[in-house]
Design an enzyme around this catalytic site. Structure first.
Site, PDB file in Angstrom:
ATOM      1  N   HIS A 441       0.843  -1.136  -0.105  1.00 32.61           N
ATOM      2  CA  HIS A 441      -0.151  -0.138   0.067  1.00 32.61           C
ATOM      3  C   HIS A 441       0.811   1.482   0.076  1.00 32.61           C
ATOM      4  CE1 HIS A 441      -4.637   0.384   1.560  1.00 32.61           C
ATOM      5  NE2 HIS A 441      -4.262   0.539   0.185  1.00 32.61           N
ATOM      6  N   GLU A 442       0.461   2.060  -0.790  1.00 25.70           N
ATOM      7  CA  GLU A 442       1.157   3.688  -0.850  1.00 25.70           C
ATOM      8  C   GLU A 442       2.538   3.557  -0.925  1.00 25.70           C
ATOM      9  OE1 GLU A 442      -0.775   5.941  -1.285  1.00 25.70           O
ATOM     10  OE2 GLU A 442      -2.478   4.992  -0.894  1.00 25.70           O
ATOM     11  N   GLY A 443       3.057   2.689  -1.795  1.00 22.83           N
ATOM     12  CA  GLY A 443       4.573   2.611  -2.033  1.00 22.83           C
ATOM     13  C   GLY A 443       4.996   1.374  -1.428  1.00 22.83           C
ATOM     14  N   GLN A 448       9.962   2.646  -0.682  1.00 22.52           N
ATOM     15  CA  GLN A 448      10.185   3.635   0.502  1.00 22.52           C
ATOM     16  C   GLN A 448      11.618   3.618   0.636  1.00 22.52           C
ATOM     17  OE1 GLN A 448       7.819   5.210   1.771  1.00 22.52           O
ATOM     18  NE2 GLN A 448       6.481   4.246   0.660  1.00 22.52           N
TER      19      GLN A 448
END
Length: 592
Positions: A441-443, A448
């Site tokens: 999720h979200e990268g 990251q």
């Protein structure tokens, strides 16, 4: 969740009551914070937790025209919005409560732990509203943000496309300018949570797209508001926009949130008499990605908070099971009654590991929440700058560390339950499946880690890393001055780890070769995260000292576990990084 732990972190450690001395929070007090926290605990327990399993077993369906969702979801969302909690941390002027972000984060853990599928609609809506409050025009705020805070509209973020995934430079959705100042959007998106439903009067999509003639890559991306229904007169809902679904995605977990593949501008609807989804430009053209990062960074920290809450609730359920499940006898015992499995050392090991991951992650999340407040409201400009700098470098950790290690906590919660944990009779298997999304999720972790090592630690000649190392060094000094032998030993171990972090970072970039430096960035992220969490645990141990009640002793035990079992993992990772290992770089894909 544990109300006692939240109280400890907010008041005994972070001293959030002191925030009420700042103008933005002057109307608040510890009493108002406690009231909102209790309200959220009650709402989560009453409206969200009871349908968590039903959400999983009866996921949304799509009949080709409408998305169908179980009624309990709408009832829970209405209870939340009626309490005015969507804009709890937002400005009074647009209908918010102006709660400190750190208190709001603590409040939201109750909902994530109770029912992540239903809570996702609220997380996306709040992030959408925050972005528009920061970058939208006054008219856009009045038209779209206020109804979101009232619970009449929900929001999404529509970034990814089937062919592009996380590579936003490759998106192809077009936004064609119109004579009236609007745009017509044409394209497909993928993995859009909350992308269609009938839980609200309207859905406000924030869509990344390209205006014809825009620069290539991320420099040519613009941001648009594309509502499901166009605004009508006097705040009413108007004509249906040209947005339909190609279908919905069916996931391993997190099944309560409808996840969609929307199509913009295929002509199924013709607003204004012609095809194309009508959109409204946010800010200036070609600034969309920078604007979207307002929402993406908030969402990344939100993902970390979600992972934390799922790991935390799994731990508490495993702890309860271990205390009440009799099985076996102590080593060396001959006969006698069975004992609770919590009496077995290996079960205590698994519980203590979960406690160290979940409570450590929660402390990190609330620390980051306090940084959000400090960067906005600290009286001294230097303190605001420092908070923003720390938040920038900690965001990849706040997203990824809980996503990895609170998932490990969920795995251990299943193990503590034994065979029962692998059945649907207990919640822990669902928590694991729900939490497995968060490393993506979200990268992803890889994304990251590239951001952390490739950008955050090098920006401004390493200013953010220097600030973080100085902050950890101050904690080391405090621990050494405490005249507590164990805390002194923890301080020495952390000091050694931070030195290693600094030297390894410098070594990775010594020849300015990004290909080699970033090849093992995932290992760097993991080592970096464990150093940060060791610091967080030393901070908690200091805050719990010299108390000797069970809660404080539990904090010391979890810190002891982390320093003895977890921090040593970083040595192997730093050795690997220092060797500049080329195993993955030199691997020919045909060998796989």
């Amino acid at each position: 969740m544990s109300a006692r732990d939240i109280e400890f972190l907010l008041y005994d450690w972070l001293d959030v009551t002191a925030l009420t001395e700042r103008e933005r929070f002057a109307d608040h007090s510890r009493d108002t914070f406690d009231q909102v926290l209790r309200l959220c605990q009650d709402l989560a327990t009453t409206y969200f937790a009871p349908h968590n399993r039903e959400n999983d077993l009866s996921e949304p369906t799509f009949d080709g025209e409408r998305v169908h969702i179980i009624p309990a979801v709408s009832k829970a969302l209405r209870a939340f919005t009626d309490a005015g909690l969507v804009g709890a941390a937002m400005d009074y002027e647009i209908g918010g409560m102006q709660l400190p972000h750190v208190v709001h984060s603590a409040c939201m853990t109750w909902f994530h732990a109770a029912n992540v599928g239903t809570t996702s609609y609220l997380l996306l809506t709040a992030a959408n509203a925050n972005l528009l409050a920061a970058h939208g025009s006054p008219e856009q705020i009045d038209t779209f943000v206020r109804p979101m805070l009232e619970g009449r509209n929900f929001g999404t973020m529509a970034l990814s496309e089937p062919h592009a995934g996380s590579s936003l430079a490759d998106i192809t959705t077009r936004a064609v300018p119109q004579d009236d100042g609007t745009y017509r959007l044409f394209g497909r998106k993928m993995w859009i949570s909350g992308g269609d439903h009938e839980l609200s009067e309207n859905i406000v999509h924030l869509v990344l797209a390209r205006i014809p003639g825009a620069p290539e890559g991320t420099r040519g991306i613009s941001l648009f508001i594309v509502p499901k229904y166009l605004p009508g007169e006097a705040g009413s809902t108007g004509e249906r926009n040209d947005i339909v679904l190609a279908g919905i995605n069916h996931k391993m977990g997190w099944r309560g949130t409808v996840n969609t593949a929307p199509v913009f501008g295929d002509g199924n609807f013709t607003p204004g008499g012609k095809p194309g989804a009508i959109g409204y430009l946010v800010g200036e053209p070609n600034h969309g990605l920078a604007q979207m990062f307002t929402m993406m960074n908030e969402a990344r920290i939100g993902v970390g908070l979600t992972a934390t809450a799922l790991g935390y609730t799994g731990y508490l359920k495993a702890l309860d099971y271990a205390r009440n499940r009799p099985q076996g006898r102590p080593i060396g015992a001959r006969g006698g009654a069975q004992v609770p499995i919590v009496d077995h050392p290996d079960v205590r090991r698994m519980l203590l590991a979960q406690k160290s991951y979940a409570e450590g992650a929660l402390a990190l999340q609330l620390y980051c929440g306090k940084l959000v407040d400090d960067q906005r409201t600290a009286p001294a400009p230097a303190d605001r700058t420092r908070a923003a700098t720390l938040l920038r470098i900690l965001t990849p950790i706040a997203k990824s560390w809980p996503s990895q290690w609170c998932l490990t906590a969920n795995d251990l919660a299943i193990q503590v339950h034994g065979g029962a944990g692998y059945t649907r009779d207990y919640d822990v298997e669902q928590h694991y499946r729900d939490n497995r999304l968060n490393p993506i999720h979200e990268g992803t972790h890889g994304v990251q880690s590239l951001d952390l090592l490739g950008r955050q630690v090098t920006l401004d000649n390493g200013a953010a890393l220097t600030t973080l190392l100085e902050t950890m060094a101050a904690t080391v000094s405090t621990a050494r001055a405490a005249a507590d032998p164990e805390l002194t030993a923890f301080a020495a171990a952390l000091d050694s780890a931070t030195t290693r972090l600094a030297t390894t970072t410098a070594a990775l970039w010594r020849d300015a070769d990004p290909v080699t430096a970033l090849a093992n960035s995932a290992a760097y992220l993991e080592a970096f995260g464990h150093v940060v969490l060791s610091w967080i645990w030393l901070e908690q141990a200091l805050a719990a000292t010299p108390r000797t009640d069970d809660f404080a002793l539990g904090k010391r035990a979890a810190a002891r576990y982390f320093f003895h079992w977890e921090l040593p993992r970083t040595s192997t990772l730093f050795d690997l990084l220092d060797s500049r290992d080329r195993t993955t770089l030199d691997l020919d894909p045909s060998w796989l």
